[in-house]
Design a protein around this motif. Structure first.
Motif, PDB file in Angstrom:
ATOM      1  N   GLY A  39       0.836  -1.186   0.120  1.00  0.00           N
ATOM      2  CA  GLY A  39       0.023  -0.207   0.169  1.00  0.00           C
ATOM      3  C   GLY A  39       0.857   1.251   0.198  1.00  0.00           C
ATOM      4  O   GLY A  39       1.918   1.300   0.427  1.00  0.00           O
ATOM      5  N   GLY A  40       0.285   2.313  -0.688  1.00  0.00           N
ATOM      6  CA  GLY A  40       1.053   3.671  -0.486  1.00  0.00           C
ATOM      7  C   GLY A  40       0.882   4.466   0.390  1.00  0.00           C
ATOM      8  O   GLY A  40       1.624   5.406   0.733  1.00  0.00           O
ATOM      9  N   THR A  41      -0.165   4.429   1.207  1.00  0.00           N
ATOM     10  CA  THR A  41      -0.614   5.367   2.245  1.00  0.00           C
ATOM     11  C   THR A  41      -1.207   4.549   3.361  1.00  0.00           C
ATOM     12  O   THR A  41      -1.144   3.069   3.221  1.00  0.00           O
ATOM     13  CB  THR A  41      -1.811   6.371   2.010  1.00  0.00           C
ATOM     14  OG1 THR A  41      -3.008   5.479   1.710  1.00  0.00           O
ATOM     15  CG2 THR A  41      -1.457   7.254   0.782  1.00  0.00           C
ATOM     16  N   LYS A  42      -0.956   5.039   4.625  1.00  0.00           N
ATOM     17  CA  LYS A  42      -1.578   4.237   5.770  1.00  0.00           C
ATOM     18  C   LYS A  42      -3.067   3.702   5.540  1.00  0.00           C
ATOM     19  O   LYS A  42      -3.337   2.491   6.177  1.00  0.00           O
ATOM     20  CB  LYS A  42      -1.107   4.881   6.923  1.00  0.00           C
ATOM     21  CG  LYS A  42      -2.179   6.248   7.151  1.00  0.00           C
ATOM     22  CD  LYS A  42      -1.632   6.945   8.407  1.00  0.00           C
ATOM     23  CE  LYS A  42      -2.616   8.185   8.713  1.00  0.00           C
ATOM     24  NZ  LYS A  42      -2.528   8.973   9.866  1.00  0.00           N
ATOM     25  N   TYR A  92      -1.591   3.700  -5.935  1.00  0.00           N
ATOM     26  CA  TYR A  92      -0.643   4.208  -4.824  1.00  0.00           C
ATOM     27  C   TYR A  92       0.621   3.688  -4.997  1.00  0.00           C
ATOM     28  O   TYR A  92       1.509   4.028  -4.138  1.00  0.00           O
ATOM     29  CB  TYR A  92      -1.494   3.764  -3.497  1.00  0.00           C
ATOM     30  CG  TYR A  92      -2.640   4.219  -3.236  1.00  0.00           C
ATOM     31  CD1 TYR A  92      -2.969   5.246  -2.445  1.00  0.00           C
ATOM     32  CD2 TYR A  92      -3.764   3.420  -3.606  1.00  0.00           C
ATOM     33  CE1 TYR A  92      -4.243   5.867  -1.990  1.00  0.00           C
ATOM     34  CE2 TYR A  92      -5.134   4.041  -3.188  1.00  0.00           C
ATOM     35  CZ  TYR A  92      -5.184   5.069  -2.677  1.00  0.00           C
ATOM     36  OH  TYR A  92      -6.702   5.515  -2.222  1.00  0.00           O
ATOM     37  N   LEU A  93       0.854   3.065  -6.025  1.00  0.00           N
ATOM     38  CA  LEU A  93       2.341   2.679  -6.460  1.00  0.00           C
ATOM     39  C   LEU A  93       3.495   3.619  -6.204  1.00  0.00           C
ATOM     40  O   LEU A  93       4.377   3.387  -5.456  1.00  0.00           O
ATOM     41  CB  LEU A  93       2.396   1.848  -7.755  1.00  0.00           C
ATOM     42  CG  LEU A  93       3.544   1.352  -8.255  1.00  0.00           C
ATOM     43  CD1 LEU A  93       4.288   0.334  -7.157  1.00  0.00           C
ATOM     44  CD2 LEU A  93       3.674   0.868  -9.421  1.00  0.00           C
ATOM     45  N   ILE A  94       3.263   4.840  -6.906  1.00  0.00           N
ATOM     46  CA  ILE A  94       4.485   5.716  -6.727  1.00  0.00           C
ATOM     47  C   ILE A  94       4.466   6.162  -5.445  1.00  0.00           C
ATOM     48  O   ILE A  94       5.794   6.469  -4.921  1.00  0.00           O
ATOM     49  CB  ILE A  94       3.862   6.884  -7.787  1.00  0.00           C
ATOM     50  CG1 ILE A  94       3.816   6.510  -9.195  1.00  0.00           C
ATOM     51  CG2 ILE A  94       5.036   7.891  -7.627  1.00  0.00           C
ATOM     52  CD1 ILE A  94       5.091   5.361  -9.813  1.00  0.00           C
ATOM     53  N   LYS A  95       3.525   6.581  -4.784  1.00  0.00           N
ATOM     54  CA  LYS A  95       3.792   6.970  -3.158  1.00  0.00           C
ATOM     55  C   LYS A  95       4.554   5.922  -2.207  1.00  0.00           C
ATOM     56  O   LYS A  95       5.276   6.201  -1.578  1.00  0.00           O
ATOM     57  CB  LYS A  95       2.438   7.265  -2.502  1.00  0.00           C
ATOM     58  CG  LYS A  95       1.608   8.219  -3.042  1.00  0.00           C
ATOM     59  CD  LYS A  95       0.254   8.838  -2.290  1.00  0.00           C
ATOM     60  CE  LYS A  95      -0.400  10.193  -2.759  1.00  0.00           C
ATOM     61  NZ  LYS A  95      -1.657  10.239  -2.038  1.00  0.00           N
ATOM     62  N   ALA A  96       4.108   4.691  -2.798  1.00  0.00           N
ATOM     63  CA  ALA A  96       4.865   3.582  -1.915  1.00  0.00           C
ATOM     64  C   ALA A  96       6.373   3.536  -2.426  1.00  0.00           C
ATOM     65  O   ALA A  96       7.193   3.413  -1.567  1.00  0.00           O
ATOM     66  CB  ALA A  96       4.129   2.058  -2.489  1.00  0.00           C
TER      67      ALA A  96
END
Length: 354
Positions: A137-140, A190-194
């Motif tokens: 996941g890219g955010t909590k 959310y990949l890039i945030k991860a």
């Protein structure tokens, strides 16, 4: 090709053993994946083993230590502690890793990382070849939705990964630390945030792989696999964060070749094997819960008696001559190994014109 040869294999570095197999000898596997426990502290939506109900069972400490000796004597060269549960839930995980490495067996660890406290990381990292974190996941909030945990676990795991990387750097340890991200419709955005978050932890690599439907019994259904053409842009963007110290590896061959097999039967299980938390040794992960593919149990017999016994000989014969791999789950662990071995067993014409 990335230096880890993910989506490939390394059998070319074990040619004497390959030749023994080609000559019909009953060889010992190079690699074993070991499930220490059946339980897990996460409930990932895509879990391949949710249908077994996360049983509260674990491998006995004394028996597994003897098994390590037996496997080493037989010729096994590497263990991956992973499988159907979270390996760090086993109270003797530290002992198993250290004992395996000191016995001459290379050790890898696949974990969600929540339980990798600093003292444990300090103890086991010097004995590991690699540790790979399951992080999806890219955010909590997105992480919590995928892993089915509280959002605060996201930051805990990120902190644990960062501390492991710091210990590696501080002590100049020869251990590779990376992350695996299973790409789903629920987390592709959310990949890039991860990638950005994990790059800042100091890990060496970030692997992006497709979801694999291991069993018809598992709860999650993806519908249609993510099309490579539709996700090429986000994969390219993710890979753009790579540098000499951090590699983003999009497993394009796994996405593009999902479910496509270039061989008819399974040869790879002579080189890789699995041990589950009930003590069963089986041919491979997708079939470890199916009686017809269970070779034996270490709580009843020694490893040598199991591996070189008549039951395995019968199962091996079925896998290599009768089993249709089109009935197997897509993108199995021995896929690249099988392609290599199939080509050796089924050579083209004019082989001397190299």
């Amino acid at each position: 090709m990335n230096k880890y040869r993910i989506d490939s294999h390394k059998l070319m570095y074990h040619l004497p053993l390959v030749c023994d197999w080609l000559n019909g000898e009953n060889i010992c596997p190079i690699y074993m994946e070991i499930s220490l426990v059946g339980s897990c502290n996460h409930r990932c939506v895509f879990c391949a083993y949710d249908f077994i109900g996360y049983p509260n069972r674990k491998l006995d400490c004394d028996r597994l230590l003897r098994f390590i000796d037996e496997a080493k004597e037989a010729g096994v060269k590497s263990f991956l502690f992973a499988g159907e549960g979270e390996p760090l839930l086993h109270p003797d995980i530290e002992k198993f890793i250290i004992y395996s490495k000191n016995s001459g067996i290379d050790v890898g660890l696949f974990t969600n990382g929540q339980l990798l406290r600093e003292e444990l990381a300090e103890s086991i990292l010097p004995f590991l070849t690699f540790v790979r974190f399951s992080f999806n996941g890219g955010t909590k909030e997105n992480y919590a939705d995928i892993h089915k945990v509280k959002p605060a676990v996201f930051e805990k795991v990120v902190s644990n990964i960062k501390r492991a990387s710091e210990i590696k750097e501080r002590d100049s340890l020869d251990v590779d630390i990376g992350v695996q991200y299973v790409l789903l419709p629920e987390n592709v955005a959310y990949l890039i945030k991860a990638v950005k978050t994990l790059k800042d932890t100091g890990i060496g690599y970030f692997v992006i792989k497709p979801f694999v439907q291991q069993s018809n019994l598992q709860s999650y259904r993806i519908g249609e696999q993510l099309d490579l053409n539709n996700i090429e842009g986000v994969l390219n963007e993710a890979e753009s964060f790579s540098n000499k110290n951090f590699m983003v590896i999009a497993r394009r061959e796994s996405f593009e070749g999902y479910g496509k097999k270039k061989y008819k039967h399974c040869y790879g299980t002579s080189f890789v094997s699995v041990l589950n938390s009930a003590g069963d040794i089986a041919t491979c992960l997708p079939y470890w819960d199916k009686e017809d593919f269970v070779i034996g149990n270490i709580n009843k017999n020694t490893y040598r008696d199991i591996w070189f016994g008549g039951r395995r000989k019968k199962i091996k014969g079925y896998l290599e001559s009768e089993l249709s791999v089109q009935e197997c789950p897509p993108n199995c662990r021995p896929n690249a190994i099988n392609e290599f071995l199939w080509n050796l067993k089924s050579p083209p014409e004019h082989i001397n014109f190299v």
